[in-house]
Design a protein around this motif. Structure first.
Motif, mmCIF file in Angstrom:
data_model
loop_
_atom_site.group_PDB
_atom_site.id
_atom_site.type_symbol
_atom_site.label_atom_id
_atom_site.label_comp_id
_atom_site.label_asym_id
_atom_site.label_seq_id
_atom_site.Cartn_x
_atom_site.Cartn_y
_atom_site.Cartn_z
ATOM 1 N N ARG A 91 -24.913 -31.791 39.107
ATOM 2 C CA ARG A 91 -24.129 -30.679 39.626
ATOM 3 C C ARG A 91 -23.063 -30.282 38.599
ATOM 4 O O ARG A 91 -22.776 -31.011 37.658
ATOM 5 N N GLY A 92 -22.491 -29.122 38.812
ATOM 6 C CA GLY A 92 -21.340 -28.701 38.025
ATOM 7 C C GLY A 92 -21.650 -28.438 36.561
ATOM 8 O O GLY A 92 -22.732 -27.973 36.186
ATOM 9 N N ASP A 93 -20.676 -28.749 35.699
ATOM 10 C CA ASP A 93 -20.786 -28.470 34.267
ATOM 11 C C ASP A 93 -21.947 -29.225 33.630
ATOM 12 O O ASP A 93 -22.617 -28.700 32.721
ATOM 13 N N GLU A 94 -22.180 -30.451 34.056
ATOM 14 C CA GLU A 94 -23.286 -31.230 33.500
ATOM 15 C C GLU A 94 -24.621 -30.561 33.794
ATOM 16 O O GLU A 94 -25.516 -30.530 32.947
ATOM 17 N N HIS A 95 -24.757 -30.034 35.009
ATOM 18 C CA HIS A 95 -25.984 -29.325 35.389
ATOM 19 C C HIS A 95 -26.174 -28.093 34.504
ATOM 20 O O HIS A 95 -27.273 -27.843 33.975
ATOM 21 N N GLU A 96 -25.119 -27.322 34.312
ATOM 22 C CA GLU A 96 -25.193 -26.107 33.503
ATOM 23 C C GLU A 96 -25.543 -26.440 32.055
ATOM 24 O O GLU A 96 -26.358 -25.748 31.418
ATOM 25 N N SER A 97 -24.949 -27.495 31.534
ATOM 26 C CA SER A 97 -25.227 -27.903 30.157
ATOM 27 C C SER A 97 -26.685 -28.318 29.997
ATOM 28 O O SER A 97 -27.335 -27.978 28.995
ATOM 29 N N LEU A 98 -27.214 -29.027 30.983
ATOM 30 C CA LEU A 98 -28.610 -29.460 30.916
ATOM 31 C C LEU A 98 -29.553 -28.259 31.000
ATOM 32 O O LEU A 98 -30.561 -28.195 30.289
ATOM 33 N N VAL A 99 -29.228 -27.297 31.859
ATOM 34 C CA VAL A 99 -30.048 -26.083 31.967
ATOM 35 C C VAL A 99 -30.109 -25.373 30.618
ATOM 36 O O VAL A 99 -31.184 -24.928 30.175
ATOM 37 N N ASN A 100 -28.970 -25.272 29.943
ATOM 38 C CA ASN A 100 -28.914 -24.569 28.657
ATOM 39 C C ASN A 100 -29.787 -25.251 27.602
ATOM 40 O O ASN A 100 -30.553 -24.594 26.887
ATOM 41 N N VAL A 101 -29.694 -26.583 27.520
ATOM 42 C CA VAL A 101 -30.459 -27.278 26.484
ATOM 43 C C VAL A 101 -31.950 -27.284 26.826
ATOM 44 O O VAL A 101 -32.807 -27.209 25.931
ATOM 45 N N LEU A 102 -32.282 -27.345 28.116
ATOM 46 C CA LEU A 102 -33.692 -27.309 28.508
ATOM 47 C C LEU A 102 -34.295 -25.934 28.255
ATOM 48 O O LEU A 102 -35.479 -25.820 27.915
ATOM 49 N N THR A 103 -33.489 -24.886 28.429
ATOM 50 C CA THR A 103 -33.959 -23.534 28.106
ATOM 51 C C THR A 103 -34.262 -23.435 26.617
ATOM 52 O O THR A 103 -35.299 -22.885 26.213
ATOM 53 N N THR A 104 -33.381 -23.990 25.797
ATOM 54 C CA THR A 104 -33.608 -24.012 24.344
ATOM 55 C C THR A 104 -34.867 -24.808 24.002
ATOM 56 O O THR A 104 -35.620 -24.450 23.096
ATOM 57 N N ALA A 105 -35.113 -25.877 24.766
ATOM 58 C CA ALA A 105 -36.286 -26.724 24.519
ATOM 59 C C ALA A 105 -37.591 -26.069 24.962
ATOM 60 O O ALA A 105 -38.677 -26.573 24.646
ATOM 61 N N GLY A 106 -37.495 -24.966 25.714
ATOM 62 C CA GLY A 106 -38.700 -24.254 26.126
ATOM 63 C C GLY A 106 -39.194 -24.563 27.514
ATOM 64 O O GLY A 106 -40.300 -24.158 27.886
ATOM 65 N N VAL A 107 -38.394 -25.281 28.312
ATOM 66 C CA VAL A 107 -38.838 -25.646 29.661
ATOM 67 C C VAL A 107 -38.989 -24.408 30.541
ATOM 68 O O VAL A 107 -39.986 -24.257 31.262
#
Length: 346
Positions: A84-100
């Motif tokens: 949740r929160g900032d950690e969730h947003e950070s993970l979404v950003n890096v996974l988007t970069t990874a192509g998920v």
């Protein structure tokens, strides 16, 4: 002739052996593939755990590049559901970069039904124009389950597509009422008027009306009582039962008259819902009618009536105890069973 039989037997034995070898090979292949997946998961899991601690995107992306995308997608969804929160947003950003996100979008239109549903249900983690476009494509899917998941995603993503148009795309004849309720409950509160419009339209199928009523029934909006009462009077049995249930959920005394009338409905589902609603509203005055329903031909109606009497408190329980002692055989059995179930001594 004997030679022909011998050749036939040899051919059958050979075919059986080949089939057995094929099955063993397929099993070994599946086991090997599963083992590779497990090994890839074990290699990638520490990278996810480390990223949640230090946020090092470069190290994380480097590790992701060493495993199949399917492994990354599976682990990504597990972590996104937990964070949740900032950690969730950070993970979404890096996974988007990874192509998920890109991988999920590509899965929306390929693979089997389960794979497509899984992709559509996961896409809300990655909001954006590409995701909304993928939901629009999924609305054309041949599977009703995929279309419903896409509709829910559109609503959750803030789409302003009119609900009537969304229902046209869904082809609601392929859906069950309970699944439509899930869609309607995700509508923002400022779009509840769309549900009211659908409910009052004579062109709306009864399955959609029933789902709309159930979704509205949890709103706590007492101004809906007249609308529900009208649905009981004019609707199909499925719609009337849903409306009575909703009136019971609101538990407002203004719904009492409608519930009392429904206790004598010709449809057993409506009578059962009315009995439960009478208890929720606290209709002590309905004790006589409820006791009469203990003789109903339908077991579920008899049980609902006995449960309602018990839940009405002292007066209702006294009625049940009296019926258990001196009632007609069918009523007597129903009352005695409920009292025993509740551990109440008459």
């Amino acid at each position: 002739m004997l030679y022909g039989l011998w050749i036939s037997s040899l051919l059958l034995a050979t075919i059986s052996l080949l089939v057995m070898v094929g099955l063993v090979a397929a099993r070994l292949f599946r086991a090997h593939r599963q083992d590779r997946r497990e090994q890839a998961r074990k290699r990638l899991l520490p990278a996810f755990l480390t990223f949640t601690e230090d946020g090092d995107q470069e190290a994380f992306l480097g590790k992701v590049a060493t495993v199949p995308m399917s492994t990354t997608v599976d682990l990504a969804l597990e972590f996104l559901n937990l964070m949740r929160g900032d950690e969730h947003e950070s993970l979404v950003n890096v996974l988007t970069t990874a192509g998920v996100a890109k991988e999920l979008i590509s899965r929306v239109t390929r693979g089997d039904k389960t794979r497509r549903i899984h992709a559509v249900e996961a896409l809300p983690f990655f909001p954006g124009s590409d995701t909304l476009a993928a939901f629009q494509r999924a609305l054309k899917d041949r599977s009703a389950d995929v279309r419903l998941a896409a509709a829910i995603g559109l609503v959750a993503g803030g789409s302003t597509m009119p609900l009537s148009d969304l229902l046209d795309e869904l082809r609601v004849g392929d859906l069950a009422s309970r699944r439509l309720v899930g869609l309607f409950r995700r509508l923002p509160s400022d779009r509840s008027d769309e549900l009211r419009t659908i409910l009052t339209s004579r062109d709306t199928p009864s399955i959609v009306q029933a789902a709309a009523i159930e979704a509205l029934g949890t709103s706590g909006d007492y101004s809906l009582l007249p609308l529900f009462a009208a649905s009981v009077a004019d609707g199909e049995p499925e719609v009337s039962a849903a409306a009575i249930h909703a009136i019971g959920e609101l538990a407002h005394p203004a719904g009492a008259a409608t519930v009392v009338r429904a206790l004598s409905s010709e449809d057993w589902q409506v009578r059962a819902e009315a009995a439960a609603a009478a208890a929720r509203i606290g209709l002590d005055t309905a004790s006589r009618q409820l006791s009469e329903l203990l003789e109903d031909d339908e077991w579920l109606v008899r049980y609902a009536a006995s449960k309602a009497l018990f839940n009405l408190g002292t007066e209702g329980r006294s009625v049940l105890a009296e019926v258990a002692r001196n009632g007609k055989p069918r009523s007597q059995r129903t009352a005695a069973l409920l009292l025993a179930e509740e551990g109440y001594e008459a």
